[in-house]
Motif scaffolding. Structure first.
Motif, PDB file in Angstrom:
ATOM      1  N   GLY A  98     -30.813 -25.604  11.855  1.00  0.00           N
ATOM      2  CA  GLY A  98     -30.743 -23.912  13.027  1.00  0.00           C
ATOM      3  C   GLY A  98     -31.416 -24.789  14.428  1.00  0.00           C
ATOM      4  O   GLY A  98     -32.284 -22.992  14.639  1.00  0.00           O
ATOM      5  N   ALA A  99     -31.827 -25.632  14.224  1.00  0.00           N
ATOM      6  CA  ALA A  99     -32.869 -25.615  15.774  1.00  0.00           C
ATOM      7  C   ALA A  99     -32.825 -26.049  17.111  1.00  0.00           C
ATOM      8  O   ALA A  99     -33.297 -25.304  17.575  1.00  0.00           O
ATOM      9  CB  ALA A  99     -33.801 -27.157  15.364  1.00  0.00           C
ATOM     10  N   THR A 133     -37.929 -16.622  11.713  1.00  0.00           N
ATOM     11  CA  THR A 133     -38.907 -17.094  10.574  1.00  0.00           C
ATOM     12  C   THR A 133     -38.947 -17.415   9.584  1.00  0.00           C
ATOM     13  O   THR A 133     -38.329 -16.674   9.298  1.00  0.00           O
ATOM     14  CB  THR A 133     -40.300 -17.325  11.421  1.00  0.00           C
ATOM     15  N   SER A 134     -39.357 -18.113   8.822  1.00  0.00           N
ATOM     16  CA  SER A 134     -39.844 -17.989   7.173  1.00  0.00           C
ATOM     17  C   SER A 134     -40.474 -17.116   6.424  1.00  0.00           C
ATOM     18  O   SER A 134     -39.828 -16.658   5.872  1.00  0.00           O
ATOM     19  CB  SER A 134     -40.368 -19.857   6.677  1.00  0.00           C
ATOM     20  N   ALA A 327     -35.981 -23.626  17.701  1.00  0.00           N
ATOM     21  CA  ALA A 327     -36.829 -24.589  17.891  1.00  0.00           C
ATOM     22  C   ALA A 327     -37.693 -24.615  18.973  1.00  0.00           C
ATOM     23  O   ALA A 327     -39.522 -25.252  18.598  1.00  0.00           O
ATOM     24  CB  ALA A 327     -36.693 -25.931  17.388  1.00  0.00           C
ATOM     25  N   ASP A 328     -37.493 -23.504  19.478  1.00  0.00           N
ATOM     26  CA  ASP A 328     -38.772 -23.991  20.913  1.00  0.00           C
ATOM     27  C   ASP A 328     -39.689 -22.425  20.593  1.00  0.00           C
ATOM     28  O   ASP A 328     -40.665 -22.645  21.893  1.00  0.00           O
ATOM     29  CB  ASP A 328     -38.053 -23.821  22.540  1.00  0.00           C
ATOM     30  N   THR A 334     -37.182 -28.227  11.582  1.00  0.00           N
ATOM     31  CA  THR A 334     -35.523 -27.917  11.250  1.00  0.00           C
ATOM     32  C   THR A 334     -35.446 -27.114  11.196  1.00  0.00           C
ATOM     33  O   THR A 334     -36.192 -26.496   9.869  1.00  0.00           O
ATOM     34  CB  THR A 334     -35.589 -29.133  10.007  1.00  0.00           C
ATOM     35  N   ARG A 335     -34.406 -26.067  10.770  1.00  0.00           N
ATOM     36  CA  ARG A 335     -34.629 -24.740   9.875  1.00  0.00           C
ATOM     37  C   ARG A 335     -33.167 -24.408  10.092  1.00  0.00           C
ATOM     38  O   ARG A 335     -32.395 -24.318  10.109  1.00  0.00           O
ATOM     39  CB  ARG A 335     -35.094 -23.861  10.629  1.00  0.00           C
ATOM     40  N   ARG A 336     -33.252 -23.334   8.477  1.00  0.00           N
ATOM     41  CA  ARG A 336     -31.909 -22.435   8.152  1.00  0.00           C
ATOM     42  C   ARG A 336     -31.770 -21.462   9.518  1.00  0.00           C
ATOM     43  O   ARG A 336     -32.418 -20.800   9.639  1.00  0.00           O
ATOM     44  CB  ARG A 336     -32.737 -22.347   7.010  1.00  0.00           C
TER      45      ARG A 336
END
Ligand SMILES: Cc1ncc(COP(=O)(O)O)c(C=O)c1O
Length: 453
Positions: A98-99, A133-134, A327-328, A334-336
């Motif tokens: 998901g980035a 975000t997380s 990601a920006d 790296t992201r879910r």
């Protein structure tokens, strides 16, 4: 065959779990006790999926607290919708990075649909946008890093200063924790009712030493304090931030869901003037963990602060691959695609259903307030705010609140934990409800209050 059986087992467990509205209220065990029960689970040959899954179902999950239990009213609970949970499985199974748009376009499109609705709740001007975000901590950090980079890029002298931010005693602990990560100082404005207002902010700024005023780059206000559900006076705070040319971040990690609730929306007036906002869908927007969100008035500033550079990343920024790159705009690469469960649930149920479910949390807090007032041994400490109720059991000492918490937890009745509220120059230990789950019933509230007799 093993995989098919495993999948069926997992689906059966998942369906059973999400259709069980009162799951067993598990309690922790000591690590040694758990080890004694399950033994070593990671071995050279593996113990097999069936055995490992059975251990999880029979022993390990029972040593966890289901945060969606209708009588889990501690901290900020959660109640992920069944649709969102099912789609969390789909999100994992789809293996989407998901980035960057180049790899994650379809998933990021879903996230952006959900984000568009979130942004619309804030009233921020056209061009504002955000990213998932997380959680609230990562959202607060992402926003404050953007604020500081913007402040530094405006004046080269700021590059050599240790930055300073202002917030209040109602702010969540993550604000101070993230300031530490950024190596920024924090000045706390002590507000008697944990409610920051413009005049107190103006006074605090005027009282800063000249060298500290130069270091000041941002103000963090709260849209629903964790402890009491209080919303800072955002309009007057925004007046001061505009006058003093300071970045305004509003932390609505808990309270953000209430932006969708017409009965309390006016309390957030002024939020549309913020530079950045945190909202946690994993709190009051019925998403599974973990899912936070950061929204920027000018998202380009976040890109300047967060966009990573590397020869291996250049292809993602190439015109041929260009699109929205999450990601920006925040601290993670790296992201879910963690906004996808929220998107699916919103798409399936519609936003009206969200509004009703959030209003129910607010209504439950009002109902609990009335029930508390009608009982002789209980009293409200302050009127319920958003979905938080602070109340005291007359005559109880701090240890009685603690023992009551443990007793109810051990008996599987409820998880309701104590907190503190200012009384004169000191702090009093009291009890606190936070409602999120729309399936909590009035009877659930009675059961808990009865246990305080
Ligand atoms: C107001 C507020 N901000 C930030 C946070 C931190 O959020 P997270 O736990 O998702 O990192 C919380 C958590 O309760 C909160 O209530």
């Amino acid at each position: 065959m093993d995989l098919v059986e495993m999948t069926l087992d997992v689906m059966k467990y998942t369906i059973d779990r999400i259709s069980n509205v009162t799951p067993e209220l598990g309690a922790p065990k000591k690590e040694e006790e758990l080890f004694e029960l399950v033994g070593e689970t990671v071995t050279p040959k593996g113990i097999g999926g069936e055995v490992a899954f059975k251990m999880f179902k029979d022993i390990l999950v029972k040593a966890t607290v289901p945060i969606d239990h209708p009588r889990h009213l501690a901290f900020v609970p959660a109640a992920p919708s069944r649709a969102a949970i099912m789609f969390d499985l789909v999100t994992a199974a789809s293996s989407i990075h998901g980035a960057y748009w180049m790899e994650g376009a379809g998933g990021i499109f879903c996230e952006n649909q959900a984000m568009k609705w979130l942004v619309s709740l804030t009233g921020l001007p056209k061009g504002s946008f955000g990213v998932f975000t997380s959680g609230g901590t990562a959202a607060n950090l992402s926003a404050l890093v953007t604020a500081r980079e913007t402040w530094r890029s405006r004046n080269t002298e700021n590059k050599n200063l240790k930055s300073l931010l202002l917030t209040s005693n109602g702010a969540h602990s993550s604000v101070q924790a993230m300031a530490k990560v950024m190596d920024a100082d924090v000045a706390i404005i002590d507000c008697p009712d944990e409610n920051l207002q413009g005049y107190a902010l103006q006074t605090a700024i005027s009282e800063l030493k000249e060298e500290d005023r130069k270091r000041l780059f941002a103000v963090v206000a709260t849209g629903g304090t964790t402890n009491a559900g209080i919303i800072d006076e955002l309009d007057t705070i925004a007046d001061v931030c505009e006058k003093e040319d300071l970045w305004l971040h509003v932390d609505c990690a808990y309270g953000g869901g209430a932006l969708a609730a017409p009965s309390v929306r006016h309390l957030f007036n002024g939020i549309e003037r913020a530079d950045s906002i945190t909202i946690d869908p994993h709190k009051w927007l019925f998403s599974p963990y973990d899912c936070g969100a950061v929204i920027y008035k000018n998202i380009e500033l976040a890109k300047e602060a967060h966009s990573q550079k590397g020869s291996y990343l250049e292809i993602f920024k190439d015109e041929g691959a260009e699109g929205f790159n999450p990601a920006d705009y925040q601290i993670q690469l790296t992201r879910r695609v963690r906004g996808m469960p929220l998107w699916f649930s919103l798409a399936m149920h519609g936003t009206d259903k969200y509004r009703e479910s959030i209003e129910r949390g607010i209504e439950l807090a009002q109902i609990a307030g009335k029930k508390i007032e009608s009982r002789e041994n209980l009293e409200l400490v302050r009127p319920p705010s958003l979905s938080v109720v602070l109340f005291r059991r007359k005559g109880w000492s701090p240890s009685e609140y603690r023992d009551w918490t443990y007793k109810n937890h051990k008996e599987g009745l409820a998880l309701v934990t104590p907190t503190k509220w200012r009384k004169g120059d000191d702090y009093e230990t009291i009890s606190r409800f936070c409602f999120i789950n729309p399936e909590t019933t009035e009877e659930d509230i009675d059961i808990i209050l009865d246990s305080m007799e």
